[in-house]
Design a protein around this motif. Sequence first.
Motif, PDB file in Angstrom:
ATOM      1  N   ASP A   1      30.201  -8.507  12.189  1.00 40.83           N
ATOM      2  CA  ASP A   1      29.657  -9.553  11.322  1.00 40.83           C
ATOM      3  C   ASP A   1      29.376 -10.841  12.095  1.00 40.83           C
TER       4      ASP A   1
ATOM      5  N   GLN B   1      25.721 -12.616  12.521  1.00 44.06           N
ATOM      6  CA  GLN B   1      25.506 -13.876  11.810  1.00 44.06           C
ATOM      7  C   GLN B   1      25.637 -15.129  12.668  1.00 44.06           C
ATOM      8  N   GLN B   2      26.350 -15.046  13.810  1.00 42.66           N
ATOM      9  CA  GLN B   2      26.616 -16.265  14.575  1.00 42.66           C
ATOM     10  C   GLN B   2      26.230 -16.225  16.040  1.00 42.66           C
TER      11      GLN B   2
ATOM     12  N   GLN C   1      16.158 -12.536  11.872  1.00 39.89           N
ATOM     13  CA  GLN C   1      16.497 -12.835  10.485  1.00 39.89           C
ATOM     14  C   GLN C   1      15.777 -14.089  10.002  1.00 39.89           C
TER      15      GLN C   1
END
Length: 135
Positions: free
Chosen positions: A105, A109-110, A119
């Motif tokens: 994750d 996301q980071q 994205q």
Amino acid sequence: MIRRPPRSTPLYSSAASDVYKRQIEYGGQNVGARPMELVLIGLGGCSAFDVVTILRKGRQDITDCSVEISALRAVTEPKVFTDVHLQIMVTGHKLNHAIVKRAIDHSEQQYCSASIMMQRGGVRFTHDHEIKETP
């Protein structure tokens, strides 16, 4: 000291010409990766690197990490990616499932610049993971 090429020198010019040599319509032999496939290869490498780094920092005994990617592209030009799915396989000794999920994750996301860039461009991302125990 690192020397940079003069600004008038195009970067990756030989790599680009090699790609066109591979395509049949340009006289190639249909071998090697296409430019959009190279984008996905970069995404897979970026994701795997992040996951391995995060797991090692979390003191997980990881022995292998691989990523399989499937993607859909737009039907009309420009044929950009619309959907990308990552299947991440992590192998190791007594891996903590929660830590592995968190690492994946965090990568998506980071940390993974390739994933985040895609994205922000509107690509829908999904991922699954599998943990294999090494004897």
